[in-house]
Design a protein around this motif. Structure first.
Motif, PDB file in Angstrom:
ATOM      1  N   ILE A 124       0.849  -1.209   0.000  1.00  0.00           N
ATOM      2  CA  ILE A 124       0.000   0.000   0.000  1.00  0.00           C
ATOM      3  C   ILE A 124       0.882   1.255   0.000  1.00  0.00           C
ATOM      4  CG2 ILE A 124      -1.923   1.245   1.061  1.00  0.00           C
ATOM      5  CD1 ILE A 124      -2.789  -1.317   2.417  1.00  0.00           C
ATOM      6  N   LYS A 125       1.977   1.217   0.767  1.00  0.00           N
ATOM      7  CA  LYS A 125       2.863   2.396   0.797  1.00  0.00           C
ATOM      8  C   LYS A 125       3.416   2.693  -0.596  1.00  0.00           C
ATOM      9  CE  LYS A 125       4.437   1.782   5.547  1.00  0.00           C
ATOM     10  NZ  LYS A 125       5.577   1.390   6.392  1.00  0.00           N
ATOM     11  N   GLN A 126       3.843   1.632  -1.272  1.00  0.00           N
ATOM     12  CA  GLN A 126       4.386   1.796  -2.620  1.00  0.00           C
ATOM     13  C   GLN A 126       3.312   2.377  -3.540  1.00  0.00           C
ATOM     14  OE1 GLN A 126       7.160   1.308  -4.230  1.00  0.00           O
ATOM     15  NE2 GLN A 126       6.888   0.225  -6.154  1.00  0.00           N
ATOM     16  N   GLY A 127       2.086   1.830  -3.427  1.00  0.00           N
ATOM     17  CA  GLY A 127       0.983   2.310  -4.254  1.00  0.00           C
ATOM     18  C   GLY A 127       0.635   3.755  -3.935  1.00  0.00           C
ATOM     19  N   LEU A 128       0.716   4.118  -2.654  1.00  0.00           N
ATOM     20  CA  LEU A 128       0.400   5.498  -2.257  1.00  0.00           C
ATOM     21  C   LEU A 128       1.338   6.487  -2.953  1.00  0.00           C
ATOM     22  CD1 LEU A 128      -0.291   5.364   1.590  1.00  0.00           C
ATOM     23  CD2 LEU A 128      -1.765   6.431  -0.126  1.00  0.00           C
ATOM     24  N   ASN A 129       2.631   6.150  -2.953  1.00  0.00           N
ATOM     25  CA  ASN A 129       3.592   7.045  -3.626  1.00  0.00           C
ATOM     26  C   ASN A 129       3.155   7.284  -5.065  1.00  0.00           C
ATOM     27  OD1 ASN A 129       5.113   6.793  -1.329  1.00  0.00           O
ATOM     28  ND2 ASN A 129       6.591   5.369  -2.212  1.00  0.00           N
ATOM     29  N   LYS A 134      -5.394   3.165   7.045  1.00  0.00           N
ATOM     30  CA  LYS A 134      -5.453   1.695   7.029  1.00  0.00           C
ATOM     31  C   LYS A 134      -4.027   1.123   7.057  1.00  0.00           C
ATOM     32  CE  LYS A 134     -10.026   1.213   5.107  1.00  0.00           C
ATOM     33  NZ  LYS A 134     -10.872   1.030   3.927  1.00  0.00           N
ATOM     34  N   THR A 135      -3.134   1.802   6.363  1.00  0.00           N
ATOM     35  CA  THR A 135      -1.732   1.360   6.377  1.00  0.00           C
ATOM     36  C   THR A 135      -1.156   1.524   7.779  1.00  0.00           C
ATOM     37  OG1 THR A 135      -1.637   2.292   4.169  1.00  0.00           O
ATOM     38  CG2 THR A 135       0.454   1.591   5.125  1.00  0.00           C
ATOM     39  N   TYR A 136      -1.465   2.662   8.377  1.00  0.00           N
ATOM     40  CA  TYR A 136      -0.999   2.913   9.747  1.00  0.00           C
ATOM     41  C   TYR A 136      -1.529   1.826  10.696  1.00  0.00           C
ATOM     42  CZ  TYR A 136      -0.964   5.009  14.401  1.00  0.00           C
ATOM     43  OH  TYR A 136      -0.798   5.220  15.743  1.00  0.00           O
ATOM     44  N   ALA A 137      -2.783   1.442  10.465  1.00  0.00           N
ATOM     45  CA  ALA A 137      -3.407   0.428  11.331  1.00  0.00           C
ATOM     46  C   ALA A 137      -2.706  -0.923  11.171  1.00  0.00           C
ATOM     47  CB  ALA A 137      -4.894   0.313  10.999  1.00  0.00           C
ATOM     48  N   ILE A 138      -2.420  -1.306   9.929  1.00  0.00           N
ATOM     49  CA  ILE A 138      -1.721  -2.590   9.713  1.00  0.00           C
ATOM     50  C   ILE A 138      -0.367  -2.532  10.410  1.00  0.00           C
ATOM     51  CG2 ILE A 138      -0.702  -4.213   8.050  1.00  0.00           C
ATOM     52  CD1 ILE A 138      -2.442  -3.048   5.872  1.00  0.00           C
ATOM     53  N   GLU A 139       0.365  -1.456  10.116  1.00  0.00           N
ATOM     54  CA  GLU A 139       1.734  -1.311  10.620  1.00  0.00           C
ATOM     55  C   GLU A 139       1.761  -1.385  12.156  1.00  0.00           C
ATOM     56  OE1 GLU A 139       4.728   1.885   8.736  1.00  0.00           O
ATOM     57  OE2 GLU A 139       3.490   2.652  10.338  1.00  0.00           O
ATOM     58  N   MET A 188      -7.150  -5.172   3.616  1.00  0.00           N
ATOM     59  CA  MET A 188      -6.844  -3.745   3.424  1.00  0.00           C
ATOM     60  C   MET A 188      -6.109  -3.538   2.099  1.00  0.00           C
ATOM     61  SD  MET A 188      -8.232  -2.159   5.858  1.00  0.00           S
ATOM     62  CE  MET A 188      -9.454  -3.448   5.877  1.00  0.00           C
ATOM     63  N   LEU A 189      -5.220  -4.476   1.776  1.00  0.00           N
ATOM     64  CA  LEU A 189      -4.494  -4.359   0.505  1.00  0.00           C
ATOM     65  C   LEU A 189      -5.472  -4.469  -0.664  1.00  0.00           C
ATOM     66  CD1 LEU A 189      -1.797  -4.126  -1.033  1.00  0.00           C
ATOM     67  CD2 LEU A 189      -1.601  -6.607  -0.909  1.00  0.00           C
ATOM     68  N   ASP A 190      -6.412  -5.399  -0.571  1.00  0.00           N
ATOM     69  CA  ASP A 190      -7.397  -5.534  -1.653  1.00  0.00           C
ATOM     70  C   ASP A 190      -8.222  -4.250  -1.801  1.00  0.00           C
ATOM     71  OD1 ASP A 190      -6.850  -7.873  -2.861  1.00  0.00           O
ATOM     72  OD2 ASP A 190      -8.586  -8.974  -2.120  1.00  0.00           O
ATOM     73  N   GLU A 191      -8.612  -3.665  -0.685  1.00  0.00           N
ATOM     74  CA  GLU A 191      -9.368  -2.406  -0.775  1.00  0.00           C
ATOM     75  C   GLU A 191      -8.507  -1.317  -1.413  1.00  0.00           C
ATOM     76  OE1 GLU A 191     -11.927  -3.151   3.302  1.00  0.00           O
ATOM     77  OE2 GLU A 191     -11.215  -1.124   2.894  1.00  0.00           O
ATOM     78  N   ALA A 192      -7.226  -1.309  -1.031  1.00  0.00           N
ATOM     79  CA  ALA A 192      -6.331  -0.263  -1.541  1.00  0.00           C
ATOM     80  C   ALA A 192      -6.118  -0.404  -3.045  1.00  0.00           C
ATOM     81  CB  ALA A 192      -4.993  -0.319  -0.805  1.00  0.00           C
ATOM     82  N   VAL A 193      -5.855  -1.628  -3.512  1.00  0.00           N
ATOM     83  CA  VAL A 193      -5.561  -1.771  -4.953  1.00  0.00           C
ATOM     84  C   VAL A 193      -6.802  -1.448  -5.782  1.00  0.00           C
ATOM     85  CG1 VAL A 193      -3.634  -3.378  -4.681  1.00  0.00           C
ATOM     86  CG2 VAL A 193      -5.947  -4.294  -4.944  1.00  0.00           C
ATOM     87  N   ASP A 194      -7.963  -1.730  -5.222  1.00  0.00           N
ATOM     88  CA  ASP A 194      -9.199  -1.373  -5.915  1.00  0.00           C
ATOM     89  C   ASP A 194      -9.279   0.151  -6.064  1.00  0.00           C
ATOM     90  OD1 ASP A 194     -11.918  -2.519  -6.787  1.00  0.00           O
ATOM     91  OD2 ASP A 194     -12.428  -0.766  -5.568  1.00  0.00           O
ATOM     92  N   GLU A 195      -8.906   0.851  -5.006  1.00  0.00           N
ATOM     93  CA  GLU A 195      -8.919   2.319  -5.046  1.00  0.00           C
ATOM     94  C   GLU A 195      -7.844   2.849  -5.991  1.00  0.00           C
ATOM     95  OE1 GLU A 195     -11.038   4.814  -4.790  1.00  0.00           O
ATOM     96  OE2 GLU A 195     -11.488   4.276  -2.720  1.00  0.00           O
ATOM     97  N   PHE A 196      -6.699   2.151  -6.059  1.00  0.00           N
ATOM     98  CA  PHE A 196      -5.646   2.591  -6.989  1.00  0.00           C
ATOM     99  C   PHE A 196      -6.181   2.544  -8.426  1.00  0.00           C
ATOM    100  CE2 PHE A 196      -2.218   0.766  -3.919  1.00  0.00           C
ATOM    101  CZ  PHE A 196      -2.334   1.884  -3.118  1.00  0.00           C
TER     102      PHE A 196
END
Ligand SMILES: Cc1cc2nc3c(=O)[nH]c(=O)nc-3n(C[C@H](O)[C@H](O)[C@H](O)COP(=O)(O)OP(=O)(O)OC[C@H]3O[C@@H](n4cnc5c(N)ncnc54)[C@H](O)[C@@H]3O)c2cc1C
Length: 601
Positions: A291-296, A328-333, A382-390
């Motif tokens: 998710i961090k990589q995708g956020l960048n 969500k990334t903060y929560a996982i971390e 959370m990763l699945d939700e994130a990639v969908d948003e990407f």
């Protein structure tokens, strides 16, 4: 600097009490800090730097070739990672490794996740492919395999799944018959990562099934390619992680010497599942890294792409979406490194040279099975939700192969399936907690249930009073813990011994436990760091989690025929007063300004 030199002077004495797995469900006090990225050692930050530089320099420039399944290149990159000391983190020093813990391995895994195909290969090799030997190999097997594994000269694979047994792994039909030299293994394994080029295979089989009572004598072995009797089938054509190797493997009178038995006959489940616990945690690390990589990249894209005369990143909804991905990334971390840190503290007490080292290590991992399963589920979802948003934030371009979001979307999906499907992991959570409570290993849960029942009966639910940074999240976590304990108690009372068949109820309980753990970790981390941005992240995630938990708890209690308790539970169920819109935008803005995840990483 390489990872070898970083490892100097690494052993520290354990200074805190050992935490029991699932104990977080009954602790309100803040007197014991939790491990977090803020407590990473300098050495661990240095590992991150080494791993990141390695990925930037050696792997990411070759992403296209890797995606096209250049397996020779993959082997070369594994050797290069070995040269940098990145594959030897968890291998004991006596066998050519660094003997470091799960936190460091997760940190490295987080960086590896920036290229999915390399990540799958390396993480499977270091984890499921090699840890069975680290934990349970004989001195002879360790001496032969681990030094080569540490350098990437040899690559490992893990053979548990079969055509007829996936989730029900213990029903494997592969057999191991005893011979004068050791064992002869026969059977078919399915979907084996790294099979296309692996040198050794940790394989699980039923020993002398004819002689055993129910045909089951589940046992682990390590078989070497060079010894013969191992046939590799064709590469699978996959939805994602296409550049990693996945093949069926057939063991055909494969001779395994006596020294290559892993642990004891009939105890293979301890190895297979013990190792999966570590894998589940590292999967969450990979999710955070992904998710961090995708956020960048999504921040770069939305800042450049203009519509209606504005950068897309300037629209309120985009800012909020980015903010939610960040929390969500903060929560996982927060939850992941709490768990890895607690496990590492317990592991530091062990002597790697002791004969029962593997056995004791697996016991510690089993102790934290609930948290490991929770992190696997939470990270993958959370990763699945994130990639969908990407994909969504890219609009039509997100559907086109040239853009990273398309690949990220496909690559993410496997995470909810392997390392135990999320359904199996969910069912494990309440089952394990209830078993612990019944066995008297977590009596505090029963006491907490009784106290809560009394408080509810008198209409006076006692909640701890928190102040300062993260106070809203901490209070929400206290409410979520009570909800989880209450709903589990009600489900147990209604279903009794039939609970194991009430899978929907188990899943609902698991979700409440997961949300409790994650919100608690997010709140504690922010509070102890005294960091305002973290406090906002924790409060925002807590508000979102409580909305979700409220729906789950209501549905569970109605289905349990206990809807009358909903009124009593109002102090636990009422929404927080957090302004979700305001906080999401604010956190999104912080990430856009930072051009990525806005905390040290
Ligand atoms: C790319 C890839 C790489 C892999 N790498 C490896 C590897 O290296 N080594 C290895 O050993 N395996 C590996 N696997 C296998 C993977 O771990 C299994 O696919 C996974 O455990 C699920 O097993 P299955 O596919 O047989 O599904 P099944 O077990 O048939 O499950 C199908 C569905 O039924 C559900 N289900 C199953 N049992 C229950 C139940 N009791 N109650 C309710 N629902 C249930 C599952 O949750 C799932 O949704 C890999 C798989 C893939 C796709």
């Amino acid at each position: 600097m390489s990872a070898h030199s970083v490892a100097k002077g690494k052993r520290k004495k354990m200074t805190h009490l050992f935490d029991r797995g699932a104990g977080f469900l009954v602790v309100d006090e803040l007197d014991r800090p939790i491990p977090s990225p803020e407590s990473f050692s300098e050495e661990q930050w240095e590992f991150k730097k080494v791993a990141r530089a390695f990925m930037d320099r050696e792997v990411i420039p070759h992403a296209k070739a890797l995606e096209n399944k250049d397996l020779n290149l993959m082997r070369q990159l594994m050797l290069k990672a070995g040269e940098q000391g990145l594959l030897m983190v968890e291998i004991p020093e006596a066998y050519g490794g660094l003997g470091l813990g799960i936190t460091t391995a997760s940190i490295v895994g987080e960086e590896f996740s920036r290229e999915a195909n390399f990540s799958v290969t390396a993480v499977a090799h270091m984890g499921i492919g090699t840890l069975p030997v680290v934990f349970f190999g004989t001195h002879e097997a360790k001496s032969e395999i681990l030094p080569k594994s540490a350098t990437g000269e040899w690559i490992g694979a893990y053979c548990l799944t079969e055509p007829g047994s996936g989730s029900d792994a213990m029903a494997a039909r592969t057999s191991a018959l005893s011979t004068d030299q050791g064992w002869s293994v026969n059977g078919n394994k399915q979907f084996i990562t790294n099979a296309g080029f692996a040198d050794y295979f940790c394989v699980f089989a039923q020993v002398d099934p004819e002689a055993s009572e129910n045909g089951r004598n589940f046992t682990g072995f390590v078989a070497k390619m060079e010894d013969g009797g191992i046939e590799i089938g064709p590469e699978e054509h996959k939805m994602g992680v296409r550049g990693s190797s996945t093949c069926p493997v057939t063991f055909n009178d494969c001779g395994v010497p006596t020294d290559n038995l892993l642990g004891k006959v009939g105890k293979g489940h301890r190895i297979a599942f013990g190792v999966l616990n570590v894998g589940r945690l590292k999967l969450a690390a990979g999710a955070a890294g992904g998710i961090k990589q995708g956020l960048n990249r999504i921040i770069a894209y939305t800042s450049e792409r203009r519509q209606f005369d504005k950068a897309i990143s300037e629209f309120a909804l985009t800012r909020s979406k980015i903010g939610v991905l960040v929390v969500k990334t903060y929560a996982i971390e927060s939850a992941l490194y709490r768990c890895s840190g607690e496990i590492d503290k317990a592991l530091e007490e062990l002597d790697p040279a002791a004969e029962d080292y593997g056995e004791r290590k697996v016991k510690i991992l089993e102790e934290f099975a609930v948290e490991c399963a929770a992190m696997k589920i939470f990270g993958s979802e959370m990763l699945d939700e994130a990639v969908d948003e990407f994909v969504q934030l890219h609009g039509g371009y997100g559907f086109i192969e040239d853009y990273f979001a398309e690949g990220a979307y496909r690559n993410s999906r496997i995470n909810r399936i392997w390392e135990g499907t999320n359904e199996i992991n969910r069912m494990l959570i309440p089952g394990t907690i209830m078993r612990k409570a019944l066995k008297g290993q977590l009596m505090e849960i029963v006491t907490a249930q009784q106290a809560l029942m009394q408080e509810l009966a008198t209409g006076q639910v006692k909640l701890p009073d928190y102040e300062g940074i993260g106070a809203d999240a901490l209070e929400t976590a206290a409410r979520l813990r009570r909800l989880a304990v209450y709903v589990m108690g009600m489900a147990g009372a209604v279903h009794g011994t039939g609970m194991v068949r009430e899978q929907e109820s188990l899943v609902g309980c698991a979700d409440l436990v997961i949300l409790s753990y994650v919100v608690d970790s997010a709140g504690r981390r922010a509070h102890q760091a005294g960091d305002e941005l973290m406090g906002k992240m924790a409060d925002l995630y807590a508000a979102l989690a409580l909305d979700q938990a409220r729906m789950i708890a209501q549905r569970q209690l109605i289905d349990l025929g206990a809807s009358e308790s909903l009124n009593m539970l109002e102090p636990l169920l009422r929404p927080t007063t957090t302004n979700v819109t305001k906080l999401s935008r604010e956190i999104g803005d912080a990430a856009i300004t930072a051009e990525g995840y806005p905390l040290k990483t």
